[in-house]
Design a protein around this motif. Structure first.
Motif, PDB file in Angstrom:
ATOM      1  N   ILE A  39      80.197  43.093  18.834  1.00 45.49           N
ATOM      2  CA  ILE A  39      78.396  42.645  18.373  1.00 45.49           C
ATOM      3  C   ILE A  39      78.213  44.617  17.708  1.00 45.49           C
ATOM      4  N   PHE A  40      78.880  44.105  16.508  1.00 41.76           N
ATOM      5  CA  PHE A  40      78.050  46.213  15.755  1.00 41.76           C
ATOM      6  C   PHE A  40      76.830  45.871  15.520  1.00 41.76           C
ATOM      7  N   MET A  41      76.497  47.290  14.847  1.00 43.23           N
ATOM      8  CA  MET A  41      74.696  47.292  14.305  1.00 43.23           C
ATOM      9  C   MET A  41      75.134  47.479  12.673  1.00 43.23           C
ATOM     10  N   TYR A  42      74.741  47.396  11.722  1.00 41.89           N
ATOM     11  CA  TYR A  42      74.969  47.277  10.809  1.00 41.89           C
ATOM     12  C   TYR A  42      73.268  47.369   9.665  1.00 41.89           C
ATOM     13  N   GLY A  59      76.539  44.740  21.235  1.00 41.16           N
ATOM     14  CA  GLY A  59      76.961  43.581  22.328  1.00 41.16           C
ATOM     15  C   GLY A  59      78.125  43.283  22.019  1.00 41.16           C
ATOM     16  N   ARG A  60      78.916  42.552  23.790  1.00 37.35           N
ATOM     17  CA  ARG A  60      80.332  42.482  23.859  1.00 37.35           C
ATOM     18  C   ARG A  60      80.411  40.498  24.451  1.00 37.35           C
ATOM     19  N   THR A  61      80.665  39.794  23.474  1.00 36.95           N
ATOM     20  CA  THR A  61      80.852  38.800  25.098  1.00 36.95           C
ATOM     21  C   THR A  61      82.490  38.399  24.579  1.00 36.95           C
ATOM     22  N   ALA A  62      82.593  37.307  25.550  1.00 34.29           N
ATOM     23  CA  ALA A  62      83.897  37.071  25.728  1.00 34.29           C
ATOM     24  C   ALA A  62      83.650  35.326  25.925  1.00 34.29           C
ATOM     25  N   HIS A  63      84.806  34.283  24.760  1.00 38.09           N
ATOM     26  CA  HIS A  63      84.852  32.746  24.431  1.00 38.09           C
ATOM     27  C   HIS A  63      85.180  32.748  26.619  1.00 38.09           C
ATOM     28  N   ARG A  64      84.782  31.421  27.169  1.00 40.72           N
ATOM     29  CA  ARG A  64      84.830  31.056  27.909  1.00 40.72           C
ATOM     30  C   ARG A  64      86.507  30.792  28.076  1.00 40.72           C
ATOM     31  N   ALA A  65      86.664  29.615  28.000  1.00 40.86           N
ATOM     32  CA  ALA A  65      87.617  28.959  27.784  1.00 40.86           C
ATOM     33  C   ALA A  65      88.884  29.863  27.423  1.00 40.86           C
ATOM     34  N   LYS A  83      77.958  42.524  27.280  1.00 38.54           N
ATOM     35  CA  LYS A  83      76.928  43.171  27.050  1.00 38.54           C
ATOM     36  C   LYS A  83      76.296  43.217  26.635  1.00 38.54           C
ATOM     37  N   PHE A  84      74.842  43.290  26.409  1.00 36.18           N
ATOM     38  CA  PHE A  84      73.825  43.556  24.870  1.00 36.18           C
ATOM     39  C   PHE A  84      72.719  44.229  25.463  1.00 36.18           C
ATOM     40  N   ALA A  85      73.344  44.919  24.530  1.00 40.13           N
ATOM     41  CA  ALA A  85      71.828  46.350  24.091  1.00 40.13           C
ATOM     42  C   ALA A  85      72.284  47.550  24.942  1.00 40.13           C
ATOM     43  N   CYS A  86      71.411  48.380  25.128  1.00 38.14           N
ATOM     44  CA  CYS A  86      72.131  49.531  25.471  1.00 38.14           C
ATOM     45  C   CYS A  86      71.654  50.270  27.252  1.00 38.14           C
ATOM     46  N   ALA A  87      71.277  49.950  28.263  1.00 39.43           N
ATOM     47  CA  ALA A  87      70.785  50.374  29.448  1.00 39.43           C
ATOM     48  C   ALA A  87      70.236  52.358  29.215  1.00 39.43           C
ATOM     49  N   CYS A  88      71.546  53.024  28.747  1.00 36.33           N
ATOM     50  CA  CYS A  88      71.441  54.333  28.309  1.00 36.33           C
ATOM     51  C   CYS A  88      70.236  54.917  27.320  1.00 36.33           C
ATOM     52  N   GLU A 147      68.673  56.804  24.433  1.00 33.21           N
ATOM     53  CA  GLU A 147      69.255  57.759  23.249  1.00 33.21           C
ATOM     54  C   GLU A 147      70.555  58.142  23.556  1.00 33.21           C
ATOM     55  N   ASP A 148      70.587  58.287  24.696  1.00 28.44           N
ATOM     56  CA  ASP A 148      71.680  58.858  25.196  1.00 28.44           C
ATOM     57  C   ASP A 148      73.159  58.284  25.466  1.00 28.44           C
ATOM     58  N   CYS A 149      73.143  57.701  24.506  1.00 26.63           N
ATOM     59  CA  CYS A 149      74.985  56.462  25.243  1.00 26.63           C
ATOM     60  C   CYS A 149      75.885  56.922  24.233  1.00 26.63           C
ATOM     61  N   GLU A 150      77.024  57.273  24.361  1.00 28.90           N
ATOM     62  CA  GLU A 150      78.418  57.616  24.313  1.00 28.90           C
ATOM     63  C   GLU A 150      79.768  56.468  23.484  1.00 28.90           C
ATOM     64  N   GLY A 151      80.154  56.711  22.991  1.00 30.80           N
ATOM     65  CA  GLY A 151      81.700  56.045  22.278  1.00 30.80           C
ATOM     66  C   GLY A 151      81.275  54.489  22.436  1.00 30.80           C
ATOM     67  N   ASP A 152      81.693  53.200  23.270  1.00 36.41           N
ATOM     68  CA  ASP A 152      81.029  52.548  22.750  1.00 36.41           C
ATOM     69  C   ASP A 152      80.609  51.702  23.233  1.00 36.41           C
ATOM     70  N   ASN A 153      79.400  52.765  23.834  1.00 39.54           N
ATOM     71  CA  ASN A 153      77.680  52.023  24.105  1.00 39.54           C
ATOM     72  C   ASN A 153      77.304  52.544  23.042  1.00 39.54           C
ATOM     73  N   ARG A 154      77.064  53.448  21.819  1.00 37.14           N
ATOM     74  CA  ARG A 154      76.550  53.800  21.642  1.00 37.14           C
ATOM     75  C   ARG A 154      76.729  53.049  19.820  1.00 37.14           C
ATOM     76  N   ARG A 155      77.503  52.804  19.726  1.00 35.69           N
ATOM     77  CA  ARG A 155      78.194  52.235  18.375  1.00 35.69           C
ATOM     78  C   ARG A 155      78.632  50.777  18.531  1.00 35.69           C
ATOM     79  N   MET A 156      77.800  49.725  19.608  1.00 36.07           N
ATOM     80  CA  MET A 156      78.451  48.340  19.697  1.00 36.07           C
ATOM     81  C   MET A 156      77.314  47.695  20.493  1.00 36.07           C
TER      82      MET A 156
END
Length: 154
Positions: free
Chosen positions: A44-47, A31-37, A13-18, A20-29
């Motif tokens: 990824i949070f915003m500060y 992005g999200r990445t995963a290490h493949r191995a 996940k990166f940025a929000c597709a929703c 101004e109407d984001c909710e829950g984790d979509n509002r506070r995060m």
């Protein structure tokens, strides 16, 4: 983001597709990445600098500290800026990545001072393959603690 973090990570996940109407984790995060191995997932949070200082941050002992907060966070997570920035090169579970300037201090503002696994029985459960002997050891330790406690059976 994928170009910056490289092929070892998948962008979940990166940025929000929703918008101004984001909710829950979509509002506070952001992005999200995963290490493949390893499958390690990184949120990824915003500060930003705190919008309004909390009462404890106004005390004279806290003078001179620049306080930051996680944006749109339900837990009111604030911390000194220098605990996070500047980021440093490091590794987690053997995977190179950017880490907070003072990782232990940064995490302790959210999770408290006890960041490791408690020795008994959780560390045993984390690092020991499951077996009947582990279960027997936990039950035996619990029974010993109960019978030796003040007011326990003797």
């Amino acid at each position: 983001l994928a170009r910056v973090i490289g092929d070892d990570f998948a962008v979940l996940k990166f940025a929000c597709a929703c918008e101004e109407d984001c909710e829950g984790d979509n509002r506070r995060m952001a992005g999200r990445t995963a290490h493949r191995a390893t499958g390690v997932v990184i949120d990824i949070f915003m500060y930003a600098p705190v919008a309004e200082l909390r009462p404890f941050q106004r005390e004279s002992a806290q003078g001179g500290i620049e306080w930051w907060e996680r944006i749109n966070d339900h837990a009111d997570y604030t911390f000194p800026r220098d605990a996070l920035l500047p980021l440093q090169n490091g590794s987690f579970e053997g995977v190179p990545m950017w880490l907070p300037n003072k990782p232990r201090e940064f995490l302790s503002w959210e999770y408290g001072q006890c960041l490791g696994a408690h020795i008994w029985p959780w560390r045993l459960l984390l690092y020991t393959p499951p077996s009947v002997l582990v279960l027997v050891a936990i039950v035996a330790k619990g029974y010993a603690q109960l019978t030796n406690a003040p007011g326990g059976r003797r």
